[in-house]
Scaffold this motif. Structure first.
Motif, PDB file in Angstrom:
ATOM      1  N   GLY A  11       9.636  -9.237   2.276  1.00  0.00           N
ATOM      2  CA  GLY A  11       9.321  -9.076   3.691  1.00  0.00           C
ATOM      3  C   GLY A  11       8.274  -8.008   3.901  1.00  0.00           C
ATOM      4  O   GLY A  11       7.422  -7.781   3.039  1.00  0.00           O
ATOM      5  N   LYS A  12       8.339  -7.340   5.054  1.00  0.00           N
ATOM      6  CA  LYS A  12       7.375  -6.282   5.388  1.00  0.00           C
ATOM      7  C   LYS A  12       7.527  -5.112   4.412  1.00  0.00           C
ATOM      8  O   LYS A  12       8.651  -4.666   4.141  1.00  0.00           O
ATOM      9  N   PRO A  13       6.413  -4.592   3.871  1.00  0.00           N
ATOM     10  CA  PRO A  13       6.526  -3.508   2.893  1.00  0.00           C
ATOM     11  C   PRO A  13       7.055  -2.203   3.484  1.00  0.00           C
ATOM     12  O   PRO A  13       6.607  -1.767   4.542  1.00  0.00           O
ATOM     13  N   PHE A  14       8.002  -1.613   2.788  1.00  0.00           N
ATOM     14  CA  PHE A  14       8.696  -0.398   3.233  1.00  0.00           C
ATOM     15  C   PHE A  14       8.786   0.520   2.018  1.00  0.00           C
ATOM     16  O   PHE A  14       9.518   0.239   1.072  1.00  0.00           O
ATOM     17  N   ILE A  15       8.027   1.600   2.036  1.00  0.00           N
ATOM     18  CA  ILE A  15       7.998   2.536   0.899  1.00  0.00           C
ATOM     19  C   ILE A  15       8.850   3.757   1.217  1.00  0.00           C
ATOM     20  O   ILE A  15       8.743   4.344   2.292  1.00  0.00           O
ATOM     21  N   ILE A  16       9.699   4.130   0.266  1.00  0.00           N
ATOM     22  CA  ILE A  16      10.571   5.300   0.425  1.00  0.00           C
ATOM     23  C   ILE A  16      10.241   6.321  -0.660  1.00  0.00           C
ATOM     24  O   ILE A  16      10.176   5.997  -1.849  1.00  0.00           O
ATOM     25  N   ASP A  66      -1.863   8.965  -4.977  1.00  0.00           N
ATOM     26  CA  ASP A  66      -1.020   8.112  -5.836  1.00  0.00           C
ATOM     27  C   ASP A  66      -0.431   6.954  -5.034  1.00  0.00           C
ATOM     28  O   ASP A  66      -0.388   5.813  -5.500  1.00  0.00           O
ATOM     29  N   ILE A  67       0.053   7.263  -3.837  1.00  0.00           N
ATOM     30  CA  ILE A  67       0.681   6.229  -3.002  1.00  0.00           C
ATOM     31  C   ILE A  67      -0.363   5.230  -2.508  1.00  0.00           C
ATOM     32  O   ILE A  67      -0.115   4.015  -2.485  1.00  0.00           O
ATOM     33  N   LYS A  68      -1.534   5.723  -2.143  1.00  0.00           N
ATOM     34  CA  LYS A  68      -2.615   4.822  -1.725  1.00  0.00           C
ATOM     35  C   LYS A  68      -2.948   3.847  -2.862  1.00  0.00           C
ATOM     36  O   LYS A  68      -3.070   2.635  -2.658  1.00  0.00           O
ATOM     37  N   GLU A  69      -3.095   4.381  -4.067  1.00  0.00           N
ATOM     38  CA  GLU A  69      -3.430   3.536  -5.220  1.00  0.00           C
ATOM     39  C   GLU A  69      -2.287   2.582  -5.557  1.00  0.00           C
ATOM     40  O   GLU A  69      -2.527   1.431  -5.955  1.00  0.00           O
ATOM     41  N   TYR A  70      -1.058   3.056  -5.388  1.00  0.00           N
ATOM     42  CA  TYR A  70       0.106   2.184  -5.604  1.00  0.00           C
ATOM     43  C   TYR A  70       0.045   0.986  -4.648  1.00  0.00           C
ATOM     44  O   TYR A  70       0.269  -0.163  -5.055  1.00  0.00           O
ATOM     45  N   CYS A  71      -0.260   1.254  -3.379  1.00  0.00           N
ATOM     46  CA  CYS A  71      -0.337   0.183  -2.382  1.00  0.00           C
ATOM     47  C   CYS A  71      -1.478  -0.787  -2.693  1.00  0.00           C
ATOM     48  O   CYS A  71      -1.316  -2.008  -2.551  1.00  0.00           O
ATOM     49  N   GLU A  72      -2.598  -0.249  -3.139  1.00  0.00           N
ATOM     50  CA  GLU A  72      -3.719  -1.119  -3.523  1.00  0.00           C
ATOM     51  C   GLU A  72      -3.335  -2.007  -4.695  1.00  0.00           C
ATOM     52  O   GLU A  72      -3.638  -3.208  -4.709  1.00  0.00           O
ATOM     53  N   ASP A  73      -2.656  -1.419  -5.673  1.00  0.00           N
ATOM     54  CA  ASP A  73      -2.242  -2.162  -6.865  1.00  0.00           C
ATOM     55  C   ASP A  73      -1.259  -3.282  -6.522  1.00  0.00           C
ATOM     56  O   ASP A  73      -1.285  -4.359  -7.123  1.00  0.00           O
ATOM     57  N   ASN A  75      -1.049  -4.677  -3.502  1.00  0.00           N
ATOM     58  CA  ASN A  75      -1.565  -5.413  -2.331  1.00  0.00           C
ATOM     59  C   ASN A  75      -0.698  -5.205  -1.088  1.00  0.00           C
ATOM     60  O   ASN A  75      -0.378  -6.152  -0.364  1.00  0.00           O
ATOM     61  N   LEU A  76      -0.323  -3.957  -0.848  1.00  0.00           N
ATOM     62  CA  LEU A  76       0.504  -3.623   0.315  1.00  0.00           C
ATOM     63  C   LEU A  76      -0.380  -3.063   1.422  1.00  0.00           C
ATOM     64  O   LEU A  76      -1.265  -2.247   1.168  1.00  0.00           O
ATOM     65  N   GLU A  77      -0.122  -3.490   2.640  1.00  0.00           N
ATOM     66  CA  GLU A  77      -0.825  -2.919   3.798  1.00  0.00           C
ATOM     67  C   GLU A  77       0.114  -2.904   4.990  1.00  0.00           C
ATOM     68  O   GLU A  77       1.161  -3.552   4.985  1.00  0.00           O
ATOM     69  N   TYR A  98      -4.721   8.415   5.208  1.00  0.00           N
ATOM     70  CA  TYR A  98      -5.019   6.976   5.145  1.00  0.00           C
ATOM     71  C   TYR A  98      -4.288   6.249   6.285  1.00  0.00           C
ATOM     72  O   TYR A  98      -3.413   5.418   6.048  1.00  0.00           O
ATOM     73  N   PRO A  99      -4.638   6.573   7.528  1.00  0.00           N
ATOM     74  CA  PRO A  99      -3.865   6.045   8.660  1.00  0.00           C
ATOM     75  C   PRO A  99      -3.877   4.517   8.765  1.00  0.00           C
ATOM     76  O   PRO A  99      -2.910   3.922   9.253  1.00  0.00           O
ATOM     77  N   ASP A 100      -4.939   3.877   8.278  1.00  0.00           N
ATOM     78  CA  ASP A 100      -5.007   2.410   8.357  1.00  0.00           C
ATOM     79  C   ASP A 100      -3.957   1.739   7.468  1.00  0.00           C
ATOM     80  O   ASP A 100      -3.607   0.577   7.680  1.00  0.00           O
ATOM     81  N   LEU A 101      -3.490   2.468   6.479  1.00  0.00           N
ATOM     82  CA  LEU A 101      -2.497   1.916   5.546  1.00  0.00           C
ATOM     83  C   LEU A 101      -1.094   1.877   6.153  1.00  0.00           C
ATOM     84  O   LEU A 101      -0.264   1.048   5.791  1.00  0.00           O
ATOM     85  N   VAL A 102      -0.826   2.800   7.089  1.00  0.00           N
ATOM     86  CA  VAL A 102       0.543   3.039   7.569  1.00  0.00           C
ATOM     87  C   VAL A 102       0.744   2.454   8.966  1.00  0.00           C
ATOM     88  O   VAL A 102       0.016   2.783   9.904  1.00  0.00           O
ATOM     89  N   HIS A 103       1.780   1.614   9.087  1.00  0.00           N
ATOM     90  CA  HIS A 103       2.152   1.058  10.399  1.00  0.00           C
ATOM     91  C   HIS A 103       2.980   2.057  11.191  1.00  0.00           C
ATOM     92  O   HIS A 103       2.727   2.334  12.360  1.00  0.00           O
TER      93      HIS A 103
END
Length: 257
Positions: A11-16, A66-73, A75-77, A98-103
Motif C-alpha cells: 500500500g502507501k509507503p510508510f517509513i518508521i 540515507d533515507i532519501k537514497e533508500y526511497c530512491e532505491d 521507488n518510494l514517493e 526533501y519536502p517533495d518526498l514526504v506526504h
C-alpha cells in the motif's frame, strides 16, 4: 549506503525510524498494525544501528540523505514518515531537506531543539556488555541491571544482542562510533529548516523531552503541526501506550490522506 529494512504489507509507503541505540525491529508490532490499515511499512535500521552498515560518520544530514537514497532505491514517493527520538530528528531533517518526498510527518517525543548528552549510564552499560564474555541473554540482563534498573529499557537495549558465533553474544550497533558522536545526537534543527506540510508531534505525559515552552519552536519549524500528549506515557510512548498511540497516529493519517 544500503540501509537494512524489514518491509511489511502493501500500500502507501510508510517509513518508521527508531531511536538512538535501537533498530527497526523495535517497531515490529506497531508496524504490522499499520500494514493492516493499507500501508507498506518499512522498518529501517539507521546507519551504525541494527543490521545497517557501520561507518565512522554520524550526522542528521547524512542520515537524512540515507533515507532519501533508500526511497530512491525502493521507488518510494509521497511517504508517510515517522520517527522516534533520534529517529524523529532524522525524520525532521528528511522532511525539511526533501519536502517533495514526504506526504506527512509524525515525530515521537522529541523537539527540534538541542539536547545535552544524557545516555551516559546506558553507554557505560553497553560498553561493559561489549567487553564481557556473554553466553546467555539472562546473564547480559543481569549485568546490565547494575547500570539500568528499568526493566523495559533493558529489554529494548538487549534486542541488539545476536549470536556472533556459537556460545558468544555480541552487540549489533556500532557502539564505539555512537559513543564518540553522542554530542551530535542532541543537535538542534538548523534555524532555517522548515516543513510546510501536515505534521504531528506525539509526546509522553511523563516525559520531559517536549515541554510546553517548546511549542513555539515546533510551530516555527513546522507551521502546520499539532502536538498531542499521551497521559501516563514516558519517552517510549509508543511501547508504553501502544493502543492510544496507534489510534492517534491513524486519526492524523486518515485526516490528511
Amino acid at each position: 549506503m544500503k540501509l537494512y529494512s524489514k518491509i511489511i504489507g502493501k500500500g502507501k509507503p510508510f517509513i518508521i525510524l527508531h531511536g538512538f541505540l535501537g533498530m527497526g525491529d523495535n517497531w515490529k508490532t506497531l508496524g504490522k498494525e499499520f500494514s493492516e490499515k493499507g500501508f507498506e511499512v518499512h522498518l529501517v535500521d539507521q546507519r551504525n544501528h541494527g543490521r545497517s552498515p557501520h561507518t565512522e560518520d554520524f550526522s542528521y544530514e547524512l542520515m537524512a540523505k540515507d533515507i532519501k537514497e533508500y526511497c530512491e532505491d525502493k521507488n518510494l514517493e509521497d511517504i508517510v514518515l515517522l520517527g522516534h527520538s533520534m529517529g524523529g530528528k532524522t525524520a525532521m531533517k528528511v522532511a525539511t531537506s526533501y519536502p517533495d518526498l514526504v506526504h506527512s510527518l509524525i515525530v515521537v517525543d522529541i523537539a527540534p531543539k538541542y539536547y545535552e548528552p544524557h545516555h551516559q549510564a546506558i553507554l557505560e552499560g553497553l560498553t561493559m556488555l561489549q567487553n564481557a564474555d556473554l553466553d546467555s541473554r539472562g546473564l547480559a540482563d543481569e549485568k546490565l541491571e547494575e547500570y539500568i534498573p528499568e526493566w523495559g529499557v533493558r529489554q529494548f537495549l538487549l534486542k541488539n544482542l545476536y549470536w556472533k558465533e556459537k556460545g558468544k553474544l555480541a552487540l549489533r550497533m556500532n557502539l564505539d562510533v555512537l559513543k564518540e558522536k553522542v554530542e551530535s545526537v542532541g543537535k538542534a534543527l538548523n534555524e532555517e529548516d522548515t516543513f510546510a506540510k501536515d505534521t504531528l508531534f506525539v509526546s509522553g505525559g511523563n516525559s520531559n523531552y517536549i515541554r510546553k515552552e517548546d511549542r513555539e519552536l515546533i510551530k516555527a519549524h513546522f507551521p502546520k503541526s499539532n502536538t498531542v500528549t499521551i497521559k501516563g506515557a514516558g519517552h517510549w510512548v509508543h511501547a508504553e501506550k501502544s493502543d492510544d498511540f496507534f489510534q492517534i497516529v491513524m486519526i492524523f493519517i486518515d485526516k490528511f490522506s
